[in-house]
Design a protein around this motif. Structure first.
Motif, PDB file in Angstrom:
ATOM      1  N   ALA A 242       4.613  -9.185  21.702  1.00  0.00           N
ATOM      2  CA  ALA A 242       5.465  -8.714  20.607  1.00  0.00           C
ATOM      3  C   ALA A 242       6.585  -9.717  20.315  1.00  0.00           C
ATOM      4  CB  ALA A 242       6.057  -7.348  20.964  1.00  0.00           C
ATOM      5  N   PHE A 243       7.157 -10.290  21.375  1.00  0.00           N
ATOM      6  CA  PHE A 243       8.209 -11.299  21.217  1.00  0.00           C
ATOM      7  C   PHE A 243       7.657 -12.525  20.495  1.00  0.00           C
ATOM      8  CE2 PHE A 243      10.648 -14.971  22.707  1.00  0.00           C
ATOM      9  CZ  PHE A 243      11.968 -14.530  22.558  1.00  0.00           C
ATOM     10  N   ALA A 244       6.478 -12.965  20.917  1.00  0.00           N
ATOM     11  CA  ALA A 244       5.864 -14.142  20.299  1.00  0.00           C
ATOM     12  C   ALA A 244       5.547 -13.882  18.827  1.00  0.00           C
ATOM     13  CB  ALA A 244       4.596 -14.525  21.061  1.00  0.00           C
ATOM     14  N   ARG A 245       5.008 -12.715  18.516  1.00  0.00           N
ATOM     15  CA  ARG A 245       4.675 -12.391  17.123  1.00  0.00           C
ATOM     16  C   ARG A 245       5.931 -12.330  16.258  1.00  0.00           C
ATOM     17  NH1 ARG A 245       0.757  -7.228  17.832  1.00  0.00           N
ATOM     18  NH2 ARG A 245       0.455  -7.382  15.572  1.00  0.00           N
ATOM     19  N   ALA A 246       7.013 -11.782  16.825  1.00  0.00           N
ATOM     20  CA  ALA A 246       8.264 -11.669  16.072  1.00  0.00           C
ATOM     21  C   ALA A 246       8.842 -13.038  15.718  1.00  0.00           C
ATOM     22  CB  ALA A 246       9.279 -10.860  16.872  1.00  0.00           C
TER      23      ALA A 246
ATOM     24  N   LEU B 270      10.455 -23.475  23.753  1.00  0.00           N
ATOM     25  CA  LEU B 270      10.077 -22.875  25.035  1.00  0.00           C
ATOM     26  C   LEU B 270      10.510 -21.417  25.085  1.00  0.00           C
ATOM     27  CD1 LEU B 270      11.222 -25.750  27.457  1.00  0.00           C
ATOM     28  CD2 LEU B 270       8.884 -25.288  26.667  1.00  0.00           C
ATOM     29  N   ILE B 271       9.707 -20.609  25.766  1.00  0.00           N
ATOM     30  CA  ILE B 271      10.039 -19.212  26.045  1.00  0.00           C
ATOM     31  C   ILE B 271      10.310 -19.081  27.535  1.00  0.00           C
ATOM     32  CG2 ILE B 271       9.170 -16.837  26.152  1.00  0.00           C
ATOM     33  CD1 ILE B 271       7.439 -17.440  23.734  1.00  0.00           C
ATOM     34  N   TYR B 272      11.430 -18.439  27.897  1.00  0.00           N
ATOM     35  CA  TYR B 272      11.620 -18.041  29.294  1.00  0.00           C
ATOM     36  C   TYR B 272      11.320 -16.554  29.389  1.00  0.00           C
ATOM     37  CZ  TYR B 272      13.332 -16.768  33.819  1.00  0.00           C
ATOM     38  OH  TYR B 272      13.391 -16.261  35.096  1.00  0.00           O
ATOM     39  N   ALA B 273      10.438 -16.183  30.303  1.00  0.00           N
ATOM     40  CA  ALA B 273      10.068 -14.782  30.509  1.00  0.00           C
ATOM     41  C   ALA B 273      10.193 -14.435  31.986  1.00  0.00           C
ATOM     42  CB  ALA B 273       8.639 -14.530  30.035  1.00  0.00           C
ATOM     43  N   SER B 274      10.957 -13.373  32.284  1.00  0.00           N
ATOM     44  CA  SER B 274      11.089 -12.916  33.665  1.00  0.00           C
ATOM     45  C   SER B 274       9.782 -12.299  34.150  1.00  0.00           C
ATOM     46  CB  SER B 274      12.208 -11.882  33.780  1.00  0.00           C
ATOM     47  OG  SER B 274      13.463 -12.468  33.573  1.00  0.00           O
ATOM     48  N   ALA B 275       9.660 -12.178  35.467  1.00  0.00           N
ATOM     49  CA  ALA B 275       8.411 -11.730  36.081  1.00  0.00           C
ATOM     50  C   ALA B 275       7.972 -10.344  35.627  1.00  0.00           C
ATOM     51  CB  ALA B 275       8.554 -11.751  37.602  1.00  0.00           C
ATOM     52  N   GLY B 276       8.934  -9.475  35.300  1.00  0.00           N
ATOM     53  CA  GLY B 276       8.581  -8.099  34.952  1.00  0.00           C
ATOM     54  C   GLY B 276       8.248  -7.872  33.495  1.00  0.00           C
ATOM     55  N   VAL B 277       8.333  -8.890  32.670  1.00  0.00           N
ATOM     56  CA  VAL B 277       7.960  -8.762  31.259  1.00  0.00           C
ATOM     57  C   VAL B 277       6.466  -8.459  31.163  1.00  0.00           C
ATOM     58  CG1 VAL B 277       7.739  -9.992  29.061  1.00  0.00           C
ATOM     59  CG2 VAL B 277       9.806 -10.262  30.455  1.00  0.00           C
TER      60      VAL B 277
ATOM     61  N   PHE C 141       8.909  -5.848  40.150  1.00  0.00           N
ATOM     62  CA  PHE C 141       9.706  -6.675  39.258  1.00  0.00           C
ATOM     63  C   PHE C 141       9.887  -6.016  37.892  1.00  0.00           C
ATOM     64  CE2 PHE C 141       7.528  -9.392  42.318  1.00  0.00           C
ATOM     65  CZ  PHE C 141       8.594 -10.100  42.856  1.00  0.00           C
ATOM     66  N   ASN C 142       9.664  -4.705  37.834  1.00  0.00           N
ATOM     67  CA  ASN C 142       9.621  -3.987  36.560  1.00  0.00           C
ATOM     68  C   ASN C 142      10.955  -3.939  35.818  1.00  0.00           C
ATOM     69  OD1 ASN C 142      10.001  -2.259  38.970  1.00  0.00           O
ATOM     70  ND2 ASN C 142      10.407  -0.643  37.502  1.00  0.00           N
ATOM     71  N   ARG C 143      12.070  -4.195  36.503  1.00  0.00           N
ATOM     72  CA  ARG C 143      13.379  -4.200  35.828  1.00  0.00           C
ATOM     73  C   ARG C 143      13.759  -5.590  35.319  1.00  0.00           C
ATOM     74  NH1 ARG C 143      17.775  -2.000  39.668  1.00  0.00           N
ATOM     75  NH2 ARG C 143      19.052  -2.141  37.777  1.00  0.00           N
ATOM     76  N   MET C 144      12.997  -6.581  35.689  1.00  0.00           N
ATOM     77  CA  MET C 144      13.323  -7.968  35.312  1.00  0.00           C
ATOM     78  C   MET C 144      12.669  -8.282  33.971  1.00  0.00           C
ATOM     79  SD  MET C 144      12.958  -9.503  39.174  1.00  0.00           S
ATOM     80  CE  MET C 144      12.787 -11.193  38.641  1.00  0.00           C
ATOM     81  N   LYS C 145      13.431  -8.127  32.878  1.00  0.00           N
ATOM     82  CA  LYS C 145      12.872  -8.133  31.528  1.00  0.00           C
ATOM     83  C   LYS C 145      13.440  -9.237  30.626  1.00  0.00           C
ATOM     84  CE  LYS C 145      10.305  -4.344  31.764  1.00  0.00           C
ATOM     85  NZ  LYS C 145       8.842  -4.363  31.523  1.00  0.00           N
ATOM     86  N   GLU C 146      14.037 -10.257  31.199  1.00  0.00           N
ATOM     87  CA  GLU C 146      14.646 -11.290  30.359  1.00  0.00           C
ATOM     88  C   GLU C 146      13.594 -12.049  29.557  1.00  0.00           C
ATOM     89  OE1 GLU C 146      17.663 -15.147  30.693  1.00  0.00           O
ATOM     90  OE2 GLU C 146      17.053 -14.075  32.512  1.00  0.00           O
ATOM     91  N   LEU C 147      13.841 -12.162  28.265  1.00  0.00           N
ATOM     92  CA  LEU C 147      12.968 -12.908  27.350  1.00  0.00           C
ATOM     93  C   LEU C 147      13.875 -13.678  26.399  1.00  0.00           C
ATOM     94  CD1 LEU C 147      10.017 -10.682  26.050  1.00  0.00           C
ATOM     95  CD2 LEU C 147       9.844 -13.048  26.803  1.00  0.00           C
ATOM     96  N   ARG C 148      13.761 -14.979  26.384  1.00  0.00           N
ATOM     97  CA  ARG C 148      14.588 -15.752  25.460  1.00  0.00           C
ATOM     98  C   ARG C 148      13.830 -16.981  24.983  1.00  0.00           C
ATOM     99  NH1 ARG C 148      17.143 -17.011  30.546  1.00  0.00           N
ATOM    100  NH2 ARG C 148      17.059 -19.263  30.966  1.00  0.00           N
ATOM    101  N   LEU C 149      14.188 -17.405  23.780  1.00  0.00           N
ATOM    102  CA  LEU C 149      13.566 -18.571  23.152  1.00  0.00           C
ATOM    103  C   LEU C 149      14.595 -19.687  23.082  1.00  0.00           C
ATOM    104  CD1 LEU C 149      11.130 -19.781  21.583  1.00  0.00           C
ATOM    105  CD2 LEU C 149      12.153 -18.811  19.509  1.00  0.00           C
ATOM    106  N   VAL C 150      14.265 -20.841  23.647  1.00  0.00           N
ATOM    107  CA  VAL C 150      15.134 -22.013  23.598  1.00  0.00           C
ATOM    108  C   VAL C 150      14.307 -23.183  23.069  1.00  0.00           C
ATOM    109  CG1 VAL C 150      16.632 -23.563  24.881  1.00  0.00           C
ATOM    110  CG2 VAL C 150      16.472 -21.160  25.565  1.00  0.00           C
ATOM    111  N   ASP C 151      14.620 -23.602  21.841  1.00  0.00           N
ATOM    112  CA  ASP C 151      13.867 -24.673  21.181  1.00  0.00           C
ATOM    113  C   ASP C 151      12.385 -24.304  21.121  1.00  0.00           C
ATOM    114  OD1 ASP C 151      16.218 -26.149  20.843  1.00  0.00           O
ATOM    115  OD2 ASP C 151      16.048 -27.019  22.843  1.00  0.00           O
TER     116      ASP C 151
END
Length: 293
Positions: free
Chosen positions: A109-113, A95-102, A83-93
């Motif tokens: 790093a995303f959370a700290r940012a 909640l964080i959606y993170a793909s399996a390969g993240v 799942f190494n190519r599945m890198k989707e990371l997004r913040l909605v309100d």
């Protein structure tokens, strides 16, 4: 190989690797060769690939960061789904959606940012979101399941959103260890003072510095109730025990260090430790690591 050729023809845009070496893609550095590895670009294509494998009865297994797993020696005439190519990371309100390969590092790093707390305990842990959710990875203070709101997973031809309760998280365990493919996770996003987050990152980073160096799977066994698995192993005089070039670490007895051994020797050492601890303490240790494929 005919089935594998059909797989390549059906999904020409998916990255494939023939004669995939487990030793190069796992933290323990052992294991044989898989006929093929595939890396789908997103959840939809991953689900389609899994359906193809199941429909055509092609043996397959799933691989994240390659930690906490012991691959078999010899040749696996099947497919490793990565799942190494599945890198989707997004913040909605909130909640964080993170793909399996993240990876754990990317998630932190995303959370700290975004000044989001809760993920500091995963500092330095070799993991992907998919693997961490499946194994409910973590440390005593925090496990992945503590942060899960929903998990998106694929099983028996259907992609489903599981609630946290449906995941049945327990100590280093979940329903996803029974062959269910985690495609992504929806996680709680709690805002915090950036200074507090950085202090926690430093705290957990310092804690990991004492862990043994060398190739390992991480902790080999789950801690039984009220006692450390490492303490039990040490109490039985098993520190430094060797089979081939695999040994029980002298620094932390719950780690097995591979100095160039094959998986079969490592498996024999795991079984030897379990048997000795059971004989001397009456406690049967449960393996934290997964044997694949």
């Amino acid at each position: 190989m005919d089935d594998l050729s059909l797989l390549q023809q059906a999904f020409p845009e998916i990255e494939t690797e023939l004669d995939f070496p487990f030793a190069r893609h796992t933290t323990i550095g052992s294991g044989g060769i898989a006929a093929m590895a595939i890396s789908p670009p997103n959840a939809e294509r991953a689900a389609e690939c899994i359906d193809f494998l199941e429909k055509n009865q092609i043996p397959h297994c799933y691989l994240g960061a390659g930690a906490n797993v012991l691959p078999q020696d010899g040749r696996f005439e099947g497919v490793v789904v990565r799942f190494n190519r599945m890198k989707e990371l997004r913040l909605v309100d909130d909640l964080i959606y993170a793909s399996a390969g993240v990876t754990g590092g990317e998630l932190l790093a995303f959370a700290r940012a975004h000044s989001i707390t809760g993920f500091e305990a995963f500092t330095g842990i070799p993991m992907t979101v998919g693997g961490a959710v499946s194994m409910n990875a973590g440390v005593a203070q925090r496990h992945m399941g503590d942060l899960v709101v929903n998990v998106v997973a694929h099983e028996k031809g259907a992609t489903k959103k599981y609630s946290r309760e449906e995941c049945c998280f327990s100590l280093k365990n979940s329903i996803f260890l029974n062959g269910v493919a985690v495609l992504g996770a929806i996680l709680r996003a709690e805002l915090s003072d950036p200074r507090h987050i950085e202090e926690q990152v430093k705290f957990y980073s310092e804690r990991r510095k004492h862990l043994p160096k060398g190739r390992s799977m991480g902790c080999t066994f789950v801690n039984p109730d009220g006692v450390s698995a490492g303490e039990l192993i040490e109490r039985c005089g098993l520190k430094g025990l060797r089979i081939g070039l695999a040994r029980v670490s002298e620094e932390h007895a719950n780690f097995i260090i591979n100095e160039g051994s094959v998986s079969d020797d490592i498996a024999k050492l795991i079984d030897k430790v379990k048997n000795e601890v059971l004989k001397n303490t009456g406690i049967l240790l449960r393996e934290e690591i997964r044997r694949i494929p």
